[in-house]
Scaffold this active site. Structure first.
Site, PDB file in Angstrom:
ATOM      1  N   LYS A  13       0.829  -1.218   0.000  1.00 33.67           N
ATOM      2  CA  LYS A  13       0.000   0.000   0.000  1.00 33.67           C
ATOM      3  C   LYS A  13       0.860   1.263   0.000  1.00 33.67           C
ATOM      4  O   LYS A  13       0.652   2.170  -0.792  1.00 33.67           O
ATOM      5  CB  LYS A  13      -0.905   0.057   1.246  1.00 33.67           C
ATOM      6  N   ARG A  88      -9.122   1.490   9.042  1.00 31.12           N
ATOM      7  CA  ARG A  88      -8.734   0.100   9.315  1.00 31.12           C
ATOM      8  C   ARG A  88      -9.820  -0.640  10.093  1.00 31.12           C
ATOM      9  O   ARG A  88      -9.653  -1.828  10.384  1.00 31.12           O
ATOM     10  CB  ARG A  88      -7.464   0.102  10.159  1.00 31.12           C
ATOM     11  N   ARG A 160      11.641  -2.539  11.006  1.00 28.74           N
ATOM     12  CA  ARG A 160      10.660  -2.189  12.045  1.00 28.74           C
ATOM     13  C   ARG A 160      10.462  -3.347  13.025  1.00 28.74           C
ATOM     14  O   ARG A 160      10.392  -4.495  12.612  1.00 28.74           O
ATOM     15  CB  ARG A 160       9.309  -1.858  11.382  1.00 28.74           C
TER      16      ARG A 160
END
Ligand code: ADP
Ligand code: AMP
Length: 213
Positions: A13, A88, A160
């Site tokens: 995305k 979301r 991350r």
């Protein structure tokens, strides 16, 4: 042109949203990037959001919706924007619909970048990000020119914490239970488009541009 990007974590995305934002000259708004910047700068919002990001669950809607509704009211969003990672949950989508309806507006395109869970682990374990400028790379699929260094700003890239195996499955579970129902929500709203996200970056981009043009 008001666009939202749907799809599992790691579906691509953000990668696509940056390319679309550049091509169409609209802002790219990533709630994940906003939370990470707040955590880095140790703001009040960052302190509240950190535990959720660490464990791979969603930041509560009440901390998220106003943030986005305020952001899209900025002047730079007048001609449109691309939302990446928001909404979301169904309540987030409803809050967005309500905020846009106040001015007679609505989302024009909801784009689902479809990638099976079996590919997601590989995508996320190889993802490397620049926390300074937001650029995203992949160790095999989209490597930086110099290993571990951001092409755009020279900052050291990071893996991350929530892209490590123990958190990836949790995030996928959260996606399927809380975010996937949005596909039906936007389908009913008449603006849902799906692209096969397993192809190359360029092929996925071409499919999205064909929808938008
Ligand atoms: P999301 O924003 O959906 O979480 P990203 O755009 O950050 O996902 O992409 C996740 C990882 O997969 C990144 O490392 C990115 O470079 C890589 N990636 C994105 N799109 C593709 C693609 N079409 N093919 C292979 N790797 C991709
Ligand atoms: P992302 O960068 O989109 O993968 O988001 C990283 C993390 O930020 C998620 O796992 C959530 O903890 C949090 N987050 C981002 N966007 C939202 C949102 N719209 N609602 C709730 N939490 C979010």
């Amino acid at each position: 042109m008001r666009i939202i990007m749907l799809g599992a974590p790691g579906a691509g995305k953000g990668t696509q949203a940056k390319m679309i934002a550049e091509k169409f000259g609209i802002p790219h708004i990533s709630t994940g990037d906003i939370f990470r910047a707040n955590i880095k700068n140790q703001t009040e919002l960052g302190k509240k959001a950190k535990a959720y990001l660490d464990e791979g669950t969603l930041v509560p809607d009440e901390l998220t919706c106003d943030l986005v509704v305020d952001r899209i009211a900025n002047e730079d969003c007048a001609k449109g924007y691309i939302l990446d990672g928001f909404p979301r949950t169904i309540p987030q989508a409803e809050a967005l619909t309500k905020a846009l309806a106040k001015d007679g507006g609505a989302i024009d395109y909801a784009i689902d970048v479809d990638v099976p869970d079996s590919d997601i682990v590989r995508r996320l374990s190889g993802r490397r990000v620049c926390l300074k400028c937001g650029a995203t790379y992949h160790t095999s699929f989209n490597p930086p020119r110099e290993e571990g260094i951001c092409d755009s700003c020279g900052e050291a890239l990071v893996h991350r914490d929530d892209d490590k195996p123990e958190t990836i499955q949790k995030r996928l579970d959260v996606y399927h239970s809380q975010t996937q129902p949005l596909i039906e929500y936007y389908h009913e709203a008449g603006c849902m488009y799906k692209v096969d996200g397993t192809r190359s970056l360029e092929e996925v981009f071409a499919s999205i541009c064909a929808i938008l043009e």
